[in-house]
Motif scaffolding. Structure first.
Motif, PDB file in Angstrom:
ATOM      1  N   HIS A 208       0.815  -1.207   0.000  1.00  0.00           N
ATOM      2  CA  HIS A 208       0.000   0.000   0.000  1.00  0.00           C
ATOM      3  C   HIS A 208       0.856   1.267   0.000  1.00  0.00           C
ATOM      4  CE1 HIS A 208      -2.942   3.000   0.933  1.00  0.00           C
ATOM      5  NE2 HIS A 208      -2.539   3.150   2.176  1.00  0.00           N
ATOM      6  N   LEU A 209       2.009   1.220   0.697  1.00  0.00           N
ATOM      7  CA  LEU A 209       2.712   2.480   0.970  1.00  0.00           C
ATOM      8  C   LEU A 209       3.936   2.780   0.111  1.00  0.00           C
ATOM      9  CD1 LEU A 209       2.647   2.493   4.902  1.00  0.00           C
ATOM     10  CD2 LEU A 209       1.168   3.775   3.342  1.00  0.00           C
ATOM     11  N   VAL A 210       4.615   1.742  -0.391  1.00  0.00           N
ATOM     12  CA  VAL A 210       5.913   1.978  -1.044  1.00  0.00           C
ATOM     13  C   VAL A 210       5.795   1.832  -2.551  1.00  0.00           C
ATOM     14  CG1 VAL A 210       8.337   1.235  -1.162  1.00  0.00           C
ATOM     15  CG2 VAL A 210       7.097   1.086   1.015  1.00  0.00           C
ATOM     16  N   LYS A 211       6.341   2.815  -3.285  1.00  0.00           N
ATOM     17  CA  LYS A 211       6.343   2.677  -4.742  1.00  0.00           C
ATOM     18  C   LYS A 211       7.743   2.998  -5.295  1.00  0.00           C
ATOM     19  CE  LYS A 211       4.436   7.295  -5.557  1.00  0.00           C
ATOM     20  NZ  LYS A 211       4.908   7.813  -4.287  1.00  0.00           N
ATOM     21  N   ALA A 212       7.933   2.688  -6.561  1.00  0.00           N
ATOM     22  CA  ALA A 212       9.249   2.873  -7.182  1.00  0.00           C
ATOM     23  C   ALA A 212       9.731   4.310  -7.001  1.00  0.00           C
ATOM     24  CB  ALA A 212       9.168   2.513  -8.666  1.00  0.00           C
ATOM     25  N   GLY A 213      10.998   4.446  -6.668  1.00  0.00           N
ATOM     26  CA  GLY A 213      11.591   5.775  -6.510  1.00  0.00           C
ATOM     27  C   GLY A 213      11.493   6.331  -5.093  1.00  0.00           C
ATOM     28  N   ASP A 214      10.724   5.677  -4.231  1.00  0.00           N
ATOM     29  CA  ASP A 214      10.588   6.141  -2.847  1.00  0.00           C
ATOM     30  C   ASP A 214      11.887   5.943  -2.064  1.00  0.00           C
ATOM     31  OD1 ASP A 214       7.999   6.881  -3.212  1.00  0.00           O
ATOM     32  OD2 ASP A 214       7.084   5.282  -2.019  1.00  0.00           O
ATOM     33  N   VAL A 215      11.984   6.681  -0.966  1.00  0.00           N
ATOM     34  CA  VAL A 215      13.116   6.529  -0.052  1.00  0.00           C
ATOM     35  C   VAL A 215      12.537   6.311   1.345  1.00  0.00           C
ATOM     36  CG1 VAL A 215      15.134   7.679   0.952  1.00  0.00           C
ATOM     37  CG2 VAL A 215      14.569   8.032  -1.471  1.00  0.00           C
ATOM     38  N   VAL A 216      12.976   5.218   1.992  1.00  0.00           N
ATOM     39  CA  VAL A 216      12.459   4.907   3.329  1.00  0.00           C
ATOM     40  C   VAL A 216      13.598   4.964   4.342  1.00  0.00           C
ATOM     41  CG1 VAL A 216      11.202   3.249   4.754  1.00  0.00           C
ATOM     42  CG2 VAL A 216      10.704   3.396   2.302  1.00  0.00           C
ATOM     43  N   PRO A 217      13.694   6.085   5.078  1.00  0.00           N
ATOM     44  CA  PRO A 217      14.767   6.171   6.068  1.00  0.00           C
ATOM     45  C   PRO A 217      14.448   5.370   7.321  1.00  0.00           C
ATOM     46  CG  PRO A 217      13.602   8.293   5.859  1.00  0.00           C
ATOM     47  CD  PRO A 217      12.854   7.294   5.031  1.00  0.00           C
TER      48      PRO A 217
END
Ligand code: F0G
Length: 458
Positions: A110-119
């Motif tokens: 639901h939350l993560v898509k291509a190009g995202d950054v998850v610190p």
């Protein structure tokens, strides 16, 4: 005279384990391509590969299993679990999943898509895998001190607020959430302080972001806050846990650790939109919303496990055992990530097998040596586990190279800890004779450590 410390439980059921000969182990590890994941459990004497799903349930948990409601929809067991989770965490929305990585899969779909950054702070390998497989980046913002294994600081799992703030300023719109892992497994089972969680919350609020706690070992984290952080001495584990969750928006949970069940996990959140979004993926991936990959009986056992393991005595017994093993290693001068963490000892292989180059995987070599010495199975948390860089395909040699010896909850006695310590000492004493490591002959693209095939060099 002051009475010595002893366990807060007694043993009602035992399971035999068997020793083996060195010749047998030589044969078995060769057949396993020098990858301990490929060994049969029967070929292991003391199993420290993980503390996940390997704990011993209590009599109350076993009794609760008899009360499992196996209804497909709306089972009583689900509501019992949900109420327990809501009471401990304050999160109203709960989705059960079959384990922690399934919770990641459902929520991140639901939350993560291509190009995202998850610190975050040293994302666990499945967490990183679920981010990278969506062509997003897991950005490690752990404090630099975590990399110095000999430095003793109380909260070595912390997020570096400066690194986090920089990430949010730089990637603003690309950040779907911040994830804080408590305790920080990859950095050595190191805790995160309440102060640090507060700082993360403040930064998140400033940039209008939400915070997820990867909570696999949240109760152990609460124990460390109680015993190490000023102002928490007199609070209960449940009060401290609640305060941690109050600083977050949701959680993913591998219940196989601090829930003390053999299988299970869940997502919990205070936000309806996250729940609605995750729901769409729970049904096709895991199952209907009131079981999501778990049996009714397993949800009952988990509800009891969560309650039991947020009590101080249970946690004290557990963490004191890990500390006992650490003290034995201190006697022998064996270097490990200090101070010892909650669920495991992370032995610093780079400092022991100094003659083996990085390219020959020192921690994996030490893992094999310890198995050959006494049939003890640890696992590498190092250069093999780090996988290759998704872009350059180079091995990632930037982190630590550790042999992790996990202590399953309520399973082994301190006599077993003594065997582990002495076996490791024997390997340590002949460390200068170990001059060559291993070479990879086959590997998968992601999470290669589970299936990698190796050859011994020299
Ligand atoms: N997050 C953390 C911090 C973990 O340690 C793990 C699993 C997971 C998520 C994934 O949970 O296994 O239930 O799917 N850690 C285990 C370990 C495997 O050995 O440290 P899972």
């Amino acid at each position: 005279m002051e009475l010595p410390f002893a366990e807060s439980w007694k043993i009602k059921m035992v399971e035999p384990i068997r020793k083996s000969t060195r010749a047998e182990r030589e044969q078995w590890i060769k057949e396993a391509h020098y990858n301990v994941f490929q060994l049969k459990a029967e070929q292991v004497y003391i199993d420290c590969i993980t503390d996940s799903g390997t704990g011993a349930m209590s009599d109350r948990q076993w009794a609760a299993m008899m009360m499992g409601d196996e209804s497909y929809a709306g089972a009583r067991s689900f509501f019992r679990l949900k109420d327990t989770i809501t009471r401990i965490t304050g999160f109203d929305y709960v989705i059960p999943t079959h384990q922690g990585r399934a919770a990641e899969n459902v929520l991140f779909s639901h939350l993560v898509k291509a190009g995202d950054v998850v610190p975050g702070n040293s994302h666990f390998d499945t967490t990183k895998g679920h981010i990278e497989s969506r062509k997003a980046t897991a950005l490690d913002c752990t404090i630099d001190e975590a990399k110095n294994t000999q430095l003793e600081i109380p909260f070595k799992g912390n997020v570096d607020p400066k690194k986090l703030e920089k990430a949010l300023a730089e990637y603003a719109d690309k950040v779907p959430f911040i994830i804080v892992t408590i305790t920080n497994n990859t950095a050595g089972g190191q805790p995160v302080s309440m102060q640090n969680l507060r700082e993360v919350r403040a930064i998140a609020d400033k940039y209008n972001k939400r915070v997820i706690l990867d909570s696999a070992r949240f109760a152990e984290n609460a124990y460390f806050i109680k015993t190490r952080e000023k102002g928490y001495e007199n609070k209960t584990i449940k009060e401290i846990s609640r305060e941690m969750f109050d600083l977050a928006d949701g959680m993913t949970m591998s219940a196989k650790k601090d829930g003390i069940v053999n299988m299970g996990g869940f997502i919990a959140t205070r936000h309806e939109d996250w729940y609605e979004g995750a729901k769409r993926f729970c049904i096709p991936f895991e199952g209907y919303l009131t079981y999501g990959g778990m049996n009714g009986r397993d949800m009952e056992a988990l509800a009891v496990g969560l309650d039991e393991n947020t009590e101080f005595d249970n946690l004290e017994t557990r963490i004191k055992q890990v500390e006992y093993l650490a003290k034995r290693l201190d006697e022998f001068g064996i270097p490990y990530q200090r101070p010892v963490g909650g669920h495991a000892i992370f032995v610093d292989a780079d400092k022991i097998l100094t003659e083996i180059p990085k390219e020959e995987f020192p921690a994996q070599t030490l893992t094999i040596e310890l198995y050959l010495e006494a049939g003890i199975r640890g696992c590498e948390i190092g250069y093999i586990l780090a996988d290759r860089d998704p872009v350059t395909r180079e091995n990632r040699f930037g982190g630590l190279d550790l042999l992790r010896l996990c202590v399953p909850r309520r399973v082994y006695t301190n006599n077993h800890m003594d065997v582990i310590a002495v076996a490791l000492k024997n390997v340590y004493d002949r460390r200068h004779e170990i001059k060559r490591g291993v070479k990879i002959v086959w590997e998968s693209e992601l999470m290669r450590h589970f299936t990698v095939q190796l050859e011994r060099l020299g």
